[in-house]
Write an enzyme that holds these catalytic residues in place. Structure first.
Site, PDB file in Angstrom:
ATOM      1  N   ASP A 168       0.850  -1.196   0.000  1.00 57.81           N
ATOM      2  CA  ASP A 168       0.000   0.000   0.000  1.00 57.81           C
ATOM      3  C   ASP A 168       0.881   1.241   0.000  1.00 57.81           C
ATOM      4  OD1 ASP A 168      -2.337   1.458  -0.039  1.00 57.81           O
ATOM      5  OD2 ASP A 168      -2.613   1.389   2.130  1.00 57.81           O
TER       6      ASP A 168
ATOM      7  N   TYR B 220       1.321   5.597  -0.506  1.00 57.64           N
ATOM      8  CA  TYR B 220       0.872   6.771   0.258  1.00 57.64           C
ATOM      9  C   TYR B 220       1.097   7.964  -0.662  1.00 57.64           C
ATOM     10  CZ  TYR B 220       0.595   9.518   4.692  1.00 57.64           C
ATOM     11  OH  TYR B 220       0.250  10.358   5.721  1.00 57.64           O
TER      12      TYR B 220
ATOM     13  N   HIS C  76      -3.547  14.033   0.735  1.00 56.79           N
ATOM     14  CA  HIS C  76      -3.827  13.142   1.861  1.00 56.79           C
ATOM     15  C   HIS C  76      -2.669  13.159   2.865  1.00 56.79           C
ATOM     16  CE1 HIS C  76      -5.027   9.669   4.235  1.00 56.79           C
ATOM     17  NE2 HIS C  76      -3.886   9.074   3.957  1.00 56.79           N
TER      18      HIS C  76
ATOM     19  N   ARG D 280       0.861  15.404  13.309  1.00 60.60           N
ATOM     20  CA  ARG D 280       2.148  15.952  13.724  1.00 60.60           C
ATOM     21  C   ARG D 280       2.208  17.466  13.732  1.00 60.60           C
ATOM     22  NH1 ARG D 280       3.517  11.737  10.493  1.00 60.60           N
ATOM     23  NH2 ARG D 280       3.470  13.149   8.724  1.00 60.60           N
TER      24      ARG D 280
ATOM     25  N   GLU E 165     -10.478   4.151   3.537  1.00 60.61           N
ATOM     26  CA  GLU E 165      -9.589   4.950   2.691  1.00 60.61           C
ATOM     27  C   GLU E 165      -9.919   4.614   1.251  1.00 60.61           C
ATOM     28  OE1 GLU E 165      -5.497   4.229   3.943  1.00 60.61           O
ATOM     29  OE2 GLU E 165      -5.694   5.825   5.443  1.00 60.61           O
TER      30      GLU E 165
ATOM     31  N   GLU F 201      -8.997   4.176  -2.275  1.00 62.95           N
ATOM     32  CA  GLU F 201      -7.776   3.992  -3.038  1.00 62.95           C
ATOM     33  C   GLU F 201      -8.119   3.256  -4.333  1.00 62.95           C
ATOM     34  OE1 GLU F 201      -4.579   2.319  -0.739  1.00 62.95           O
ATOM     35  OE2 GLU F 201      -5.214   3.335   1.099  1.00 62.95           O
TER      36      GLU F 201
ATOM     37  N   ASP G  24      -9.069   0.573   1.837  1.00 59.46           N
ATOM     38  CA  ASP G  24      -8.108   0.215   2.885  1.00 59.46           C
ATOM     39  C   ASP G  24      -8.706   0.625   4.239  1.00 59.46           C
ATOM     40  OD1 ASP G  24      -5.844  -0.380   4.352  1.00 59.46           O
ATOM     41  OD2 ASP G  24      -4.829   1.494   3.840  1.00 59.46           O
TER      42      ASP G  24
ATOM     43  N   ARG H 220      -8.276   4.104  13.157  1.00 59.43           N
ATOM     44  CA  ARG H 220      -7.448   5.287  13.416  1.00 59.43           C
ATOM     45  C   ARG H 220      -6.896   5.353  14.841  1.00 59.43           C
ATOM     46  NH1 ARG H 220      -6.076   6.332   8.457  1.00 59.43           N
ATOM     47  NH2 ARG H 220      -7.830   6.882   7.139  1.00 59.43           N
TER      48      ARG H 220
ATOM     49  N   GLN I 148      -4.076   2.904  14.942  1.00 61.61           N
ATOM     50  CA  GLN I 148      -2.995   3.450  14.113  1.00 61.61           C
ATOM     51  C   GLN I 148      -2.199   4.514  14.859  1.00 61.61           C
ATOM     52  OE1 GLN I 148      -4.449   5.167  10.452  1.00 61.61           O
ATOM     53  NE2 GLN I 148      -2.420   5.618   9.651  1.00 61.61           N
TER      54      GLN I 148
ATOM     55  N   TYR J 208       1.774   3.408  15.240  1.00 67.74           N
ATOM     56  CA  TYR J 208       2.399   3.577  13.921  1.00 67.74           C
ATOM     57  C   TYR J 208       3.863   4.002  13.934  1.00 67.74           C
ATOM     58  CZ  TYR J 208       2.458   8.712  13.412  1.00 67.74           C
ATOM     59  OH  TYR J 208       2.730  10.039  13.524  1.00 67.74           O
TER      60      TYR J 208
ATOM     61  N   LYS K  66      -4.409  -1.710   9.905  1.00 67.90           N
ATOM     62  CA  LYS K  66      -4.726  -1.874   8.488  1.00 67.90           C
ATOM     63  C   LYS K  66      -4.888  -3.329   8.072  1.00 67.90           C
ATOM     64  CE  LYS K  66      -3.641   2.503   7.344  1.00 67.90           C
ATOM     65  NZ  LYS K  66      -4.436   3.402   6.503  1.00 67.90           N
TER      66      LYS K  66
ATOM     67  N   THR L 212      -9.106  -5.496   3.739  1.00 73.28           N
ATOM     68  CA  THR L 212      -8.948  -4.587   2.604  1.00 73.28           C
ATOM     69  C   THR L 212      -9.906  -5.096   1.540  1.00 73.28           C
ATOM     70  OG1 THR L 212      -6.600  -4.301   3.130  1.00 73.28           O
ATOM     71  CG2 THR L 212      -7.302  -3.645   0.921  1.00 73.28           C
TER      72      THR L 212
ATOM     73  N   THR M 242      -4.609   6.493   0.013  1.00 73.94           N
ATOM     74  CA  THR M 242      -5.827   7.311  -0.001  1.00 73.94           C
ATOM     75  C   THR M 242      -5.706   8.421  -1.034  1.00 73.94           C
ATOM     76  OG1 THR M 242      -5.950   6.926   2.337  1.00 73.94           O
ATOM     77  CG2 THR M 242      -7.370   8.646   1.456  1.00 73.94           C
TER      78      THR M 242
ATOM     79  N   GLU N  64     -10.224  12.770   7.284  1.00 69.85           N
ATOM     80  CA  GLU N  64     -10.017  14.072   6.655  1.00 69.85           C
ATOM     81  C   GLU N  64     -11.331  14.819   6.436  1.00 69.85           C
ATOM     82  OE1 GLU N  64      -7.676  11.629   3.730  1.00 69.85           O
ATOM     83  OE2 GLU N  64      -6.941  13.627   3.247  1.00 69.85           O
TER      84      GLU N  64
HETATM   85 MN    MN Z   1      -4.012   3.183   2.809  1.00 68.78          MN
END
Ligand code: MN
Length: 417
Positions: free
Chosen positions: A127, A129, A134, A143, A200, A202, A234, A238, A241, A245, A254, A258, A351, A365
């Site tokens: 997967d 990114y 995104h 962050r 997500e 995708e 996906d 959250r 995660q 992560y 994750k 899927t 995503t 989001e």
């Molecule tokens: Mn993903």
């Protein structure tokens, strides 16, 4: 010249006109058989192969298998030959199949009368990114604005190796996972059902033919290894995660499910919709540099239906062309070390978020981490997915008087165990 009409009736708003002919599989009795989709019918490829419709013995043999892996392994000349033969056989003015009642009845069946099943044995799943919007949105939320995009992001297509074992077909229920989470104000982590379950949006591609260990695929040959595309959801936990992560990326957040759409649309069918992706600045390193139009104009839509609703309401509209890194760049980067590909590996885009609020590709989001709930018709609101909610993703290319569609990628959330 591509045929534009088939002797099999296809409604004008179908995702699956003769120009599409996506590959999939269906179950009939004890057997799984490969097919292409045409309108509301499936065309049984093994029946056609056994009737001698394909000149090439290796191609005929691959089409008689229960999965697409052998066909994917044969490469683009065989993929093109299969498509050319099918376009000819199914055309309105072609009598060979149309007027052979016995073969026609054996080979062309209403999709409503068969079970559509997973058409590929997926060996590995990666997967990416690759959406700048995104990555920026998530970076700001996790962050802060100053560290939103990591320093490597504009130089390489970031990805993680996912789990092929939990890739399921559209329609498969998705159980809410349990896992370890830690609230910001909690002293210690706890274990329990995910509370921030998300999707997500995708798109993915399937690889073939195989490459050997130690042999990178140069970017100008990368599309030779891309069979076709599907929709990918996906599903993402959250809260799990957020706690797990760092530093190695997503793991249990994750790997519980899927979902993919069942019909794999070939690059040949997508060719009329090729277009340029976003400008890349800084210029990528030479092994990631490609010229020409590198992506496709594919419209994406997400619908959400709660148990109280009669139909899904659209909550997001986006486009595959927003992605910063192309599929060819992803594949060239993935194999730059000599990591081999096998026919039937799945690579997903990450995503896909666009420049506008409505084009954001996840609930995280869309609701900006729960601060702006989605309002649904009927008055309900959602920040994340609740038990019983159904997510329906669609994708299509809008042609002149026809569409090349992907069908749907659907899943309903079941309560945690
Ligand atoms: Mn993903």
């Amino acid at each position: 010249m591509v045929a534009t009409r088939s002797f099999v009736p296809v409604s004008p708003d179908s995702d699956f006109p003769i120009q599409n002919l996506p590959f999939g599989a269906f179950r009939a009795g004890d057997e799984t058989r490969l097919a292409v989709r045409l309108g509301d019918h499936v065309v049984d490829l093994r029946a056609l192969a056994e009737a001698g419709s394909f000149d090439d013995a290796a191609l005929a043999d691959a089409l008689a298998q229960p999965t697409l892996n052998a066909l994917m392994g044969l490469g683009r000349p065989a993929w093109r030959a299969a498509r050319a033969t099918l376009l000819r056989l199914l055309a309105e003015d072609e009598p060979r199949l149309r007027d052979d009642a016995a073969l026609r009845d054996r080979a062309i069946r209403p999709v409503a009368e068969v079970d559509v099943v997973m058409p590929v044995t997926i060996g590995d799943y990666t997967d990416f990114y690759s959406s700048r919007e995104h990555a920026t949105n998530v970076g700001i939320m996790f962050r802060g604005k100053d560290n939103a995009l990591m320093p490597n992001w504009l130089h390489l297509p970031v990805a993680y190796h996912g789990r092929a074992s939990s890739v399921v077909l559209s329609g498969t229920p998705v159980r809410r996972p349990s896992g370890q989470t830690k609230a910001d104000d909690a002293e210690a982590p706890s274990f329990g059902p995910c509370r921030l379950l998300d999707y997500e949006y995708e798109m993915g591609f399937f690889t073939g033919p195989a490459t050997r260990l130690g042999e990178p695929v140069p970017i100008d040959r990368a599309t030779d290894h891309i069979f076709g595309m599907c929709i990918v959801n996906d599903w993402s936990a959250r809260d799990i995660q957020k706690w797990e992560y760092q530093p190695l990326g997503p793991f249990l957040a994750k790997n519980f499910a899927t979902t993919i759409s069942p019909w794999i649309v070939t690059l040949e069918a997508l060719e009329p919709f090729r277009c340029a992706g976003p400008a890349q600045d800084p210029e990528p390193l030479p092994y990631l540099r490609a010229t020409g139009e590198q992506t496709y104009d594919i419209r994406l839509e997400v619908g959400l239906q709660t148990p109280a609703m009669d139909a899904p309401a659209p909550i997001s509209l986006s486009n595959f062309r927003y992605l910063y890194w192309s599929m060819a760049q992803q594949l060239a980067h993935h194999t730059a070390t000599g990591c081999p590909l096998n026919p039937g590996d799945l690579m997903a885009s990450g995503t896909i978020s666009g420049p506008t609020k409505e084009s954001r590709g996840s609930m995280l989001e869309l609701c900006w981490r729960g601060t702006e709930p989605i309002e649904l018709p009927g008055g309900e609101t959602r920040k994340f997915l609740q038990d019983g909610d159904t997510l329906v993703m669609r994708a299509w290319c809008e042609g002149d008087g026809y569409r090349i569609g992907f069908g749907e990628c659907r899943g309903t959330i079941e309560p945690a165990l």
